[in-house]
Design an enzyme around this catalytic site. Structure first.
Site, mmCIF file in Angstrom:
data_model
loop_
_atom_site.group_PDB
_atom_site.id
_atom_site.type_symbol
_atom_site.label_atom_id
_atom_site.label_comp_id
_atom_site.label_asym_id
_atom_site.label_seq_id
_atom_site.Cartn_x
_atom_site.Cartn_y
_atom_site.Cartn_z
ATOM 1 N N ARG A 57 -29.019 -8.890 -42.092
ATOM 2 C CA ARG A 57 -30.282 -8.655 -42.783
ATOM 3 C C ARG A 57 -29.989 -8.308 -44.240
ATOM 4 O O ARG A 57 -29.265 -7.344 -44.507
ATOM 5 C CB ARG A 57 -31.034 -7.509 -42.101
ATOM 6 N N HIS A 67 -37.442 -5.247 -50.908
ATOM 7 C CA HIS A 67 -36.784 -3.982 -50.604
ATOM 8 C C HIS A 67 -36.783 -3.144 -51.897
ATOM 9 O O HIS A 67 -35.744 -2.814 -52.457
ATOM 10 C CB HIS A 67 -35.365 -4.228 -50.079
ATOM 11 N N GLU A 93 -40.093 -0.751 -45.440
ATOM 12 C CA GLU A 93 -40.536 0.644 -45.526
ATOM 13 C C GLU A 93 -41.630 0.922 -46.551
ATOM 14 O O GLU A 93 -41.402 1.634 -47.541
ATOM 15 C CB GLU A 93 -39.332 1.552 -45.807
ATOM 16 N N ASN A 114 -37.046 1.054 -38.805
ATOM 17 C CA ASN A 114 -35.901 1.725 -39.420
ATOM 18 C C ASN A 114 -35.973 3.185 -39.001
ATOM 19 O O ASN A 114 -36.978 3.855 -39.230
ATOM 20 C CB ASN A 114 -35.953 1.640 -40.948
ATOM 21 N N TYR A 142 -33.866 7.004 -38.658
ATOM 22 C CA TYR A 142 -32.692 7.776 -39.070
ATOM 23 C C TYR A 142 -32.553 9.154 -38.437
ATOM 24 O O TYR A 142 -31.449 9.608 -38.190
ATOM 25 C CB TYR A 142 -32.655 7.913 -40.607
ATOM 26 N N GLU A 147 -32.818 -0.974 -39.140
ATOM 27 C CA GLU A 147 -31.871 -0.049 -39.784
ATOM 28 C C GLU A 147 -31.671 1.178 -38.909
ATOM 29 O O GLU A 147 -32.634 1.730 -38.384
ATOM 30 C CB GLU A 147 -32.403 0.475 -41.136
ATOM 31 N N GLU A 151 -26.940 4.277 -52.981
ATOM 32 C CA GLU A 151 -27.926 4.937 -52.127
ATOM 33 C C GLU A 151 -29.051 5.568 -52.978
ATOM 34 O O GLU A 151 -29.262 6.759 -53.009
ATOM 35 C CB GLU A 151 -27.227 5.961 -51.217
#
Ligand code: PNW
Length: 462
Positions: free
Chosen positions: A75, A119, A165, A293, A295, A366, A419
């Site tokens: 991806r 993104h 997102e 996604n 986390y 993700e 990041e």
């Protein structure tokens, strides 16, 4: 050994701004992230994505490393301003060529491309001239950009993700201002989110009508943490449910159920825009799969009205809109981001989605973690990351065994990268990147992941 289904999609993921570099090469226009990074103090150490992993020049090497891991899918995202330097009209052939070569190289390596159209790296001109996601016009500009991508790449790309997102774009970009475009507001997030949903739906309609012959699938990737009630009280249970609705149902309810969640309408009143009947029609059913996604997990408690400083890295949303207090258990392991490692939260979230949206096909687009990896004797012994993947994949496997239609899993990320506001300090990669020499080295977790793919099971050890 508990095995994943034969056709389970094992993949890794990245995004354009985080890895490509070449920020002004070959006709690429500036994006809001190029501009945001140039403001002193916005990014840890004032770092930028100008070079990043230099994937722009090293994509062949990266695809070789992916092939070596045995991943079935990759991806990645397209930088809108590489394809259309100002976001509209003019198309940059060199940009088309770059992504076209990546796609061909992936197919040669037997890796299926999963392409995200957006993104977060909005062409800067659309921000300056049109106020970005605050102006409804963007829904058509996005559709026109998507049209170019379907037209140029759709003969080979069969898996599309419109947006990554929208929650992060809205809350971190337009609410807290910690991500580009750096807006701070209590109402703009809901307006930006509204236009993100419409932009998604318009491009899906276009894909289904104009490109049906390409026979691909199209969806959206939403992010959501799990919220566990702090106590068994009715109030805390309701608070946890409310927090999840403000997180993922904000975007998934319109797509799967036809409108925003009741609790958001009731609490936000005029700050939450409403969809016309025609828009509801357009949006409902506009996803062929549920991209998730995920986390971390936090406890949620009903707030006593006094807003507390608790949200970790902003993952609470606008807490006073929800009246939810978030916290974590002191016994939970946390990653370098401060995000708690709670595999059972992943399973609970999968089951929540399965139930609320009537058993959609889910892809975890993700999941991953950052640790302060160190190169010692040429190796990176990232045991914590290895265990993270093992535990989260086991939780996924359990969810599948209990009937959830989870069809794939993409590790975030293929390699260490930029990041966002945290710069290069937070290493999420399965591959270590030396940002001086740009050398890539598979970490221990990459070797473990390779073995898991080969055995179609998370119950492997190195
Ligand atoms: C996602 N939060 O970002 C993105 O899709 C990736 O680009 C990113 O590298 C990865 O997760 C790790 O951060 C998020 O505050 C950023 O809740 C922030 C949050 C969630 C996801």
């Amino acid at each position: 050994m508990n095995k994943f289904p034969k056709d389970f999609v094992w993949g890794t993921a990245t995004s354009s701004y985080q890895i490509e570099g070449a920020s002004d090469l070959d006709g690429k226009g500036p994006s809001i992230w190029d501009a945001f990074c140039s403001i002193p103090g916005k990014i840890n150490n004032n770092e930028t994505g100008n070079v990043a992993c230099d994937h722009y020049h090293k994509f062949k090497e990266d695809i070789r490393l992916m092939k070596d891991m045995g991943v079935k899918a990759y991806r990645f995202s397209i930088a809108w301003s590489r394809i259309m330097p100002t976001g509209k009209e003019t198309v940059n052939e060199k940009g088309i060529q770059f992504y076209s070569e990546i796609i061909d190289e992936l197919l040669k390596a037997d890796i299926v491309p999963w392409v995200t159209l957006y993104h977060w790296d909005l062409p800067l001109a659309l921000q300056m001239e049109n106020d970005g996601w605050l102006n409804k016009d963007i829904t058509d500009y996005f559709k026109e950009y998507a049209d170019v991508c379907f037209d140029q790449f759709g003969d080979r790309v069969k898996n599309w993700i419109t947006l990554n997102e929208p929650w992060v774009v809205s809350i971190l970009g337009y609410g807290q201002g910690v991500f580009a475009p750096g807006r701070v507001s209590k109402s703009e997030p809901y307006l930006a989110g509204h236009h993100l949903i419409i932009a998604h739906a318009k491009s899906v309609k276009l894909y289904r009508e104009k490109y049906a012959h390409q026979k691909g699938k199209i969806g959206i990737s939403n992010n959501c943490d799990w919220r566990e009630p702090l106590t068994e009280s009715i109030e805390d249970k309701a608070a946890a449910e409310r927090a999840i609705e403000f997180f993922i149902a904000w975007f998934a309810d319109p797509i799967y159920l036809g409108d925003y969640p009741k609790v958001m309408k009731k609490r936000l009143k005029a700050r939450l825009p409403s969809f016309s009947e025609e828009e509801k029609e357009l949006i409902k059913g506009s996803s062929d799969f549920f991209g998730l996604n995920h986390y971390t997990t936090m406890y949620a408690a009903n707030s006593d009205g006094i807003t507390k400083e608790i949200a970790v890295n902003g993952n609470g949303g606008i807490s006073e809109d929800q009246d939810v207090d978030l916290s974590i258990n002191k016994d939970w392991k946390v990653t370098l981001m401060g995000w708690a490692v709670v595999p059972w939260g992943c399973k609970k979230l999968l089951k929540w989605i399965d139930k609320r949206y009537h058993k959609p096909n889910i892809y975890i687009t993700e999941n991953g973690c950052a640790y302060p990896d160190k190169l010692i004797d040429g190796e990176i012994n990232d045991q914590d990351r290895l265990e993270f993947y093992q535990e989260y994949l086991k939780a996924c496997q359990e969810a599948i065994a209990e009937g959830v239609n989870l069809k794939g899993y993409f590790a975030w990320s293929f390699m260490d990268n930029f990041e966002w506001a945290s710069g290069y300090e937070q290493r999420f990669g399965l591959h270590y990147v030396d940002f001086e020499t740009l050398e890539r080295i598979p970490k221990k977790s990459a070797n473990w992941f390779k073995k898991a793919i080969k055995n179609e099971s998370a119950e492997v050890t190195l």
